[in-house]
Scaffold this motif. Sequence first.
Motif: not given
Length: 348
Positions: A4-10
């Motif tokens: 599962q690939i998740y994009e996160l905004d730090d």
Amino acid sequence: MNTQIYELDDKNIDMDIIKAAAEIIRRNGTVVFPTETVYGLGANALSKDAARSIYEAKGRPSDNPLIVHVSSIDMLLYVIGESLSDKARLLINKFWPGPLTLIFKKSKNIPVEVTSGLDTVAVRMPDNEIALELIKQSGLPIAAPSANISGKPSPTKAEHVINDLNGRVDAILCGSSSRVGVESTILDLSVEVPVILRPGGITFEDLNAVLGEVKIDKGLVSKETVPKAPGMKYTHYAPEADMTIVKGGLNAVADKIMSLAEQYKGQGKKVGILATDETKDRYQADLVISMGSRENMYTAAAGIFDALREFDKQEIDIILAEALSEENIGMAVMNRLKKAAGFNIIEV
Ligand code: TXA
Ligand code: MG
């Protein structure tokens, strides 16, 4: 394995994603997460099965111990089998969270699979909100080596991780590019005078200013001595291309690189040059990458692994690299360059 690939905004972390990833850690699965140094391939540091799955995903030799990542001092005390020395306290106050790994005696809570049978454990608190939240939410210390296939340059961008580990881990948390770009400094505190086992983001000069006296492991300087950090003996960071470092005065270095480049081009080789802003316009080659200005070697640290991967991507046969000053962060960058070049250095 389905990753599962998740994009996160730090700047604005989606806690639902962190909670899902923390649940994977609690079930002894594997989660790649960003840190300020390089991306880490994490799993529950209290489980031998979880540790084994890290080695398997990376194709890592099992005699190379893992670094345990913590989010609090309580968690550190649970992981280590000794009380904090004055030196450890000083260093933690000054440099944590940050790119400094300390070696302690391990507690019984850490399985020997994590430490490759050693009675010591390497611990650090990463300076990245996604990493810290993941550790906090899982409520577990997380063992994490760099998230590359063993032997490849460490990953400093989410795309590096996806190239290496998609299909080999349960989840990948994609954040921004790693700020420091080289792995943490490893410091052994179990000896009278602390010893740097791996140079990294916290420099010899930084440590010396706090401790008054620090040594550098001989195994880092000479090819003949075995390094004390087991991982440092492997030819890491190796690009596919043959790499040569040229060391000396700047003009002599540039002249030598130009003549070597001509020679290799004559042999039909694809030539890449690892230059600096001060010299990059002098070169003609199939690919010239600048490590940044010699005035600010932190830029070189941040870009070095990406550059090594780029040479491979463009199927370069020969990399010619300028040596840098080994002062401050330059020591860590040169250490990675020397290893990438298999200690192949020409002095001019
Ligand atoms: O910046 C970093 O430290 C990154 C991020 C993910 O935190 N991690 C990292 O892990 O670079 P890895 O596995 O690629 O490198 C760990 C190094 C190896 O050279 C290993 O031999 C050394 O740490 N090490 C681990 N435990 C040790 C111990 N007890 N004594 C001596 N060296 C140890
Ligand atoms: Mg590594």
